[in-house]
Enzyme design. Structure first.
Site, PDB file in Angstrom:
ATOM      1  N   ASP A  37      37.697  35.960  20.792  1.00 45.74           N
ATOM      2  CA  ASP A  37      38.045  36.089  19.378  1.00 45.74           C
ATOM      3  C   ASP A  37      39.520  35.804  19.083  1.00 45.74           C
ATOM      4  OD1 ASP A  37      35.537  36.721  18.730  1.00 45.74           O
ATOM      5  OD2 ASP A  37      35.860  38.873  18.496  1.00 45.74           O
ATOM      6  N   HIS A 236      64.267  19.429  27.142  1.00 43.94           N
ATOM      7  CA  HIS A 236      63.384  20.336  26.402  1.00 43.94           C
ATOM      8  C   HIS A 236      62.955  21.487  27.313  1.00 43.94           C
ATOM      9  CE1 HIS A 236      62.281  17.279  23.014  1.00 43.94           C
ATOM     10  NE2 HIS A 236      63.524  17.715  22.955  1.00 43.94           N
ATOM     11  N   ASP A 253      69.004  25.396  21.700  1.00 45.01           N
ATOM     12  CA  ASP A 253      68.449  24.459  20.711  1.00 45.01           C
ATOM     13  C   ASP A 253      67.327  25.221  20.007  1.00 45.01           C
ATOM     14  OD1 ASP A 253      67.192  22.454  19.298  1.00 45.01           O
ATOM     15  OD2 ASP A 253      67.234  20.988  20.921  1.00 45.01           O
ATOM     16  N   ASP A 264      66.889  22.393  12.821  1.00 44.61           N
ATOM     17  CA  ASP A 264      66.980  21.945  14.226  1.00 44.61           C
ATOM     18  C   ASP A 264      68.459  21.919  14.603  1.00 44.61           C
ATOM     19  OD1 ASP A 264      66.590  20.836  16.702  1.00 44.61           O
ATOM     20  OD2 ASP A 264      65.905  18.882  15.978  1.00 44.61           O
ATOM     21  N   HIS A 343      69.343  10.274  25.826  1.00 42.05           N
ATOM     22  CA  HIS A 343      68.455  10.350  24.654  1.00 42.05           C
ATOM     23  C   HIS A 343      69.120   9.726  23.432  1.00 42.05           C
ATOM     24  CE1 HIS A 343      70.677  13.815  22.966  1.00 42.05           C
ATOM     25  NE2 HIS A 343      70.637  14.376  24.163  1.00 42.05           N
ATOM     26  N   HIS A 347      67.033  12.088  14.929  1.00 32.49           N
ATOM     27  CA  HIS A 347      65.679  11.756  14.472  1.00 32.49           C
ATOM     28  C   HIS A 347      65.506  12.293  13.064  1.00 32.49           C
ATOM     29  CE1 HIS A 347      64.776  16.009  15.332  1.00 32.49           C
ATOM     30  NE2 HIS A 347      65.466  15.832  16.441  1.00 32.49           N
ATOM     31  N   HIS A 354      60.334  16.365  14.796  1.00 30.67           N
ATOM     32  CA  HIS A 354      60.528  14.921  14.957  1.00 30.67           C
ATOM     33  C   HIS A 354      59.662  14.315  13.865  1.00 30.67           C
ATOM     34  CE1 HIS A 354      61.936  15.150  19.433  1.00 30.67           C
ATOM     35  NE2 HIS A 354      62.665  15.852  18.603  1.00 30.67           N
ATOM     36  N   GLU A 377      72.784  14.648  17.186  1.00 31.25           N
ATOM     37  CA  GLU A 377      72.751  15.517  18.362  1.00 31.25           C
ATOM     38  C   GLU A 377      73.163  14.837  19.668  1.00 31.25           C
ATOM     39  OE1 GLU A 377      68.653  16.510  19.610  1.00 31.25           O
ATOM     40  OE2 GLU A 377      68.005  15.631  17.710  1.00 31.25           O
ATOM     41  N   TYR A 381      75.010  15.465  29.993  1.00 30.00           N
ATOM     42  CA  TYR A 381      74.256  16.282  30.943  1.00 30.00           C
ATOM     43  C   TYR A 381      74.678  15.872  32.349  1.00 30.00           C
ATOM     44  CZ  TYR A 381      71.829  16.541  26.533  1.00 30.00           C
ATOM     45  OH  TYR A 381      71.560  16.686  25.199  1.00 30.00           O
ATOM     46  N   ARG A 398      75.009  19.916  24.343  1.00 30.99           N
ATOM     47  CA  ARG A 398      74.508  19.173  23.177  1.00 30.99           C
ATOM     48  C   ARG A 398      75.000  19.902  21.938  1.00 30.99           C
ATOM     49  NH1 ARG A 398      69.663  18.649  24.640  1.00 30.99           N
ATOM     50  NH2 ARG A 398      68.483  20.270  23.542  1.00 30.99           N
ATOM     51  N   GLU A 400      74.160  19.821  17.838  1.00 29.87           N
ATOM     52  CA  GLU A 400      73.186  19.215  16.918  1.00 29.87           C
ATOM     53  C   GLU A 400      73.261  19.856  15.534  1.00 29.87           C
ATOM     54  OE1 GLU A 400      69.030  19.850  18.018  1.00 29.87           O
ATOM     55  OE2 GLU A 400      68.430  18.177  16.735  1.00 29.87           O
TER      56      GLU A 400
HETATM   57  N1  GLY Z   1      64.675  20.422  19.229  1.00 34.71           N
HETATM   58  C1  GLY Z   1      64.224  19.174  19.661  1.00 34.71           C
HETATM   59  C2  GLY Z   1      65.188  18.129  19.370  1.00 34.71           C
HETATM   60  O1  GLY Z   1      66.328  18.425  19.096  1.00 34.71           O
HETATM   61  O2  GLY Z   1      64.897  16.962  19.327  1.00 34.71           O
HETATM   62 MN    MN Z   2      66.639  17.403  17.271  1.00 34.30          MN
HETATM   63 MN    MN Z   3      67.002  20.356  18.631  1.00 34.01          MN
END
Ligand code: GLY
Ligand code: MN
Ligand code: MN
Length: 430
Positions: A37, A236, A253, A264, A343, A347, A354, A377, A381, A398, A400
């Site tokens: 359930d 991630h 993040d 984000d 990366h 986005h 995303h 962002e 690394y 990072r 962002e």
């Molecule tokens: N939090 C995922 C990204 O920054 O793309």
């Molecule tokens: Mn992002």
């Molecule tokens: Mn992010």
């Protein structure tokens, strides 16, 4: 929920773009059972939410030029509702959602047969498994009934209209995204204030998510990433099982969701409140790269320009620090930065973290345009196991923010959380 006319206008616009004699089918998400359930947390499908404001599972919207808007929903069921909550039911679709006609979901097959008489093509978002599955099922049932193959052979991807509409945010949406940015920022401030060596990554995440909930956001927009030391180099990283060590940086993040719209944000700060010299040098480089990238986020610039600006600054810095070899143009050409920056720089952001929308049209990058919200962002690394000089190893950074593109220039929606080193250290000192 927005006022009902917002959803009606969205549906009307979409119908205005669709070919004559076509119908669009957009499905709600289906609740996924975890066991017996218990279900996994339910999140409405973004396309369906955008067009209806309706948050129940197992519903289907059918719209088309010249047709009334029809919504098929779960019927009222007193016994079931005792267990799983209230249902709107078809009778209240018109009054509560402003959608012309409500039907029980079980009538979808028979209504579809009637609707098919008039149309030559069916549109649905192709990437959406639910909508695609329902169209397949309905068309197959039709073919079986009429003993005719390809009764409805023309299918088109509704995304080309729907996702381009979602890409450009209206004033209502921007207000909500500002709120998502504000609350997300508060979560990061709380993390900086609470962080102590010896805490686990997950404990820090819980403080952030607690702040989101207390500020009125019911959910995170994606799984919160908290990575200490070398874990920050996993882009991630959602494991969050390790302790945070004094002397390491921690990368956070995290973003909340408000009315379905995502924040984000990433910040990187020292677990013990003070940056080491090596950390400071790399941190300032990423921060400068972000500033350069944001400067490029202006109406009319190619969507590629902000990534190129960030790359240029990061590559130049990596050469100056003897982490990679120059000269600059050759290093960029040969992607020598790629071991440390792998990366893109951002986005689209919206109902999905995303978010939908095309980055290229006919192989040409699109331009930044008013109403887009785009993350910025950049990061670096330098894994423990890398060729970087020893003092830089085990550092992931990072930074962002969420940027609204306006005619007046880029507007950062997430500026309530500090990112200058001195501001971070002051906040962490308390
Ligand atoms: N939090 C995922 C990204 O920054 O793309
Ligand atoms: Mn992002
Ligand atoms: Mn992010």
């Amino acid at each position: 929920m927005f006022p009902l006319h917002v959803y009606k206008n969205r549906r009307d616009r979409l119908k205005g773009m669709m070919p004559e004699n076509s119908l669009a089918l957009i499905s709600a998400a289906h609740e996924t059972i975890r066991n017996r359930d218990s279900g996994y947390p339910f999140r409405q499908s973004s396309d369906f939410w955008y067009l209806t404001g309706f948050t129940e599972p197992d519903a289907v919207l059918i719209i088309g030029p010249g047709h009334p808007d029809r919504l098929f929903v779960r019927p009222k069921n007193t016994d079931q509702e005792v267990w799983t909550g209230r249902r709107l039911g078809p009778d209240r679709v018109n009054t509560d959602l402003g959608i012309d006609e409500g039907y029980p979901i079980d009538d979808l097959n028979s209504e579809f047969t009637t609707l098919l008489a008039d149309i030559t093509s069916i549109e649905y978002p192709f990437y959406c498994n639910n909508s695609a599955g329902i169209v397949d099922r309905l068309v197959k049932a039709e073919e079986t009934k009429s003993r005719q193959e390809n009764r409805l052979s023309h299918r088109a991807d509704l995304s080309r209209f729907l996702h381009q509409a979602r890409l450009f945010k209206s004033k209502d949406e921007i207000d909500v995204m500002r709120e998502a940015g504000r609350i997300s920022a508060l979560g990061h401030v709380a993390a900086m204030q609470a962080c102590q060596p010896g805490m686990t990554e997950d404990q820090l995440a819980s403080i952030i998510e607690h702040t989101f909930r207390m500020e009125g956001s019911p959910a995170t927009a994606y799984q919160t990433i908290v990575g200490g030391g070398d874990n920050a180099c996993i882009l991630h990283y959602i494991n969050r099982a390790d302790k945070l060590d004094s002397g390491d940086l921690v990368l956070v993040d995290a973003g909340c969701e408000v009315k379905g719209y995502a924040g984000d944000i990433t910040r990187t700060f020292p677990v013990n409140g003070s940056f080491t010299e090596a950390q400071a040098v790399l941190y300032d480089l990423v921060l400068r790269a972000q500033a350069d990238a944001i400067d490029a986020m202006v109406v009319g610039n190619s969507i590629k320009s902000f990534h190129e600006a960030a790359l240029r600054r990061l590559t130049e810095g990596l050469i100056d620090l003897n982490i990679i070899e120059g000269p600059l143009e050759v290093a960029i050409e040969e992607k020598r930065y790629a071991a440390y920056y792998m990366h893109g720089t951002g986005h689209f952001l919206g109902l999905d973290v995303h978010d939908v929308g095309m980055y290229e049209i006919d192989s040409e990058p699109v331009e930044f345009s008013e109403g887009m919200v785009v993350t910025c962002e950049p990061g670096l690394y330098l894994k423990k196991r890398s060729d970087a000089p020893t003092r830089y190893r085990g550092i992931g950074i990072r930074i962002e923010d969420d940027v609204l593109i306006t005619q007046q220039g880029p507007e950062v929606l997430t500026e309530d959380v500090p990112k200058e080193r001195s501001e971070i250290e002051a906040l962490m000192r308390g």
